[in-house]
Enzyme design. Structure first.
Site: not given
Ligand code: KIV
Length: 273
Positions: A52, A91, A121, A123, A190
């Site tokens: 994102d 994401d 993914k 968070e 992160e």
């Molecule tokens: O959104 C993204 O690019 C990420 C990475 C920085 C791990 O979550």
């Protein structure tokens, strides 16, 4: 027999574990567009994340918060077209999974159905475990993401290193273990102290992919436009710039501008008879 990652014809949520077992570092980069994804896959980058971060580095927004599902799906489907070998992660953007579990499952499903992603993914730590469980129950592989989770930037009060306080450190370790226990197949860590990145990596069997989490994670990820030097003004401690694309674009566009103004472009050879 020695593990050779180039022998893997398609990286997936199962064979990613082999990297960790063999002690071979996983390479991961973000991508948002077709030509970049094509180059990354060609060179053998193992995992591509349509992050994102596209909201900031691609769209010029201040943070990732306003990234939408439609935006994410659009870019995921573009990147998908370029990939032959790399694992593709979509994401889950802010508010695509936080409010309702059924909405989270549906949105995760869109990444696979419409975007062509291999997995998503999500968070967050302990607080997102029930939601991730539902996504996993729907047959969708999930990568966790702990530490500095940028969707919570307002709660953290900025892009700060996480896990320096003992209680936060403990929470992150417990979160990592819980994410492994429910079936996440990998974990992004992160912006945490390097020794915490190491501790988490050693505490779980699934591969960790670090960004600002030290050298002991099982793999590393960077935002591609940061690595290329296409983004300016963003210099976290962990960032290694491998090029200066912003300058290179200015140079090339500047030469083009001069050529056109001087009447030097197009030449006779560049014109049809
Ligand atoms: O959104 C993204 O690019 C990420 C990475 C920085 C791990 O979550």
């Amino acid at each position: 027999m020695e593990f050779d990652p180039s022998k893997i014809s398609r990286v997936n949520s199962k064979n990613l574990k082999k990297f960790k077992k063999a002690g071979v570092k996983i390479t991961c980069l973000t991508a948002y567009d077709y030509p970049t994804a094509l180059a990354l896959d060609k060179v053998g980058i193992d995992v591509i994340l349509v992050g994102d971060t596209l909201n900031t580095v691609f769209c010029g927004m201040e943070n990732n918060i306003s990234a939408t599902m439609d935006q994410m799906i659009y870019h995921t489907s573009i990147v998908k077209r370029a990939l032959k070998r790399a694992l593709l992660i979509g994401d889950m953007p802010f508010m695509s999974f936080q409010a309702e579990q059924s909405e989270a499952v549906r949105n995760a499903g869109r990444f696979l159905k419409e975007g062509g992603a291999d997995c998503v993914k999500v968070e967050g730590g302990l607080e997102v475990i029930p939601t991730i469980k539902k996504i996993l129950d729907a047959g969708i592989p999930v990568v966790g993401h702990v530490g500095l989770t940028p969707q919570s930037v307002h709660r953290f009060g900025g892009y700060v290193v996480r896990g320096r306080k003992p209680e936060v450190r403990q929470y992150l370790i417990e979160s990592a273990k819980a994410l492994e226990d429910i079936g996440c197949f990998s974990l992004v860590i992160e912006s945490v102290p390097a020794d915490l990145g190491k501790e988490i990596t050693e505490a779980i069997e699934i591969p960790t992919i670090g960004i600002g989490a030290g050298p002991d994670c099982d793999g590393q990820v960077l935002v591609i436009y940061d690595l290329l030097g296409l983004t300016t003004g963003f210099r976290p401690k962990y960032l290694r710039k491998y090029d200066n694309f912003a300058q290179r674009i200015e140079d090339a566009a500047g030469r083009y501008l001069d050529d056109v103004r001087r009447g030097d472009f197009p030449s006779e050879e560049e014109s049809y008879s």
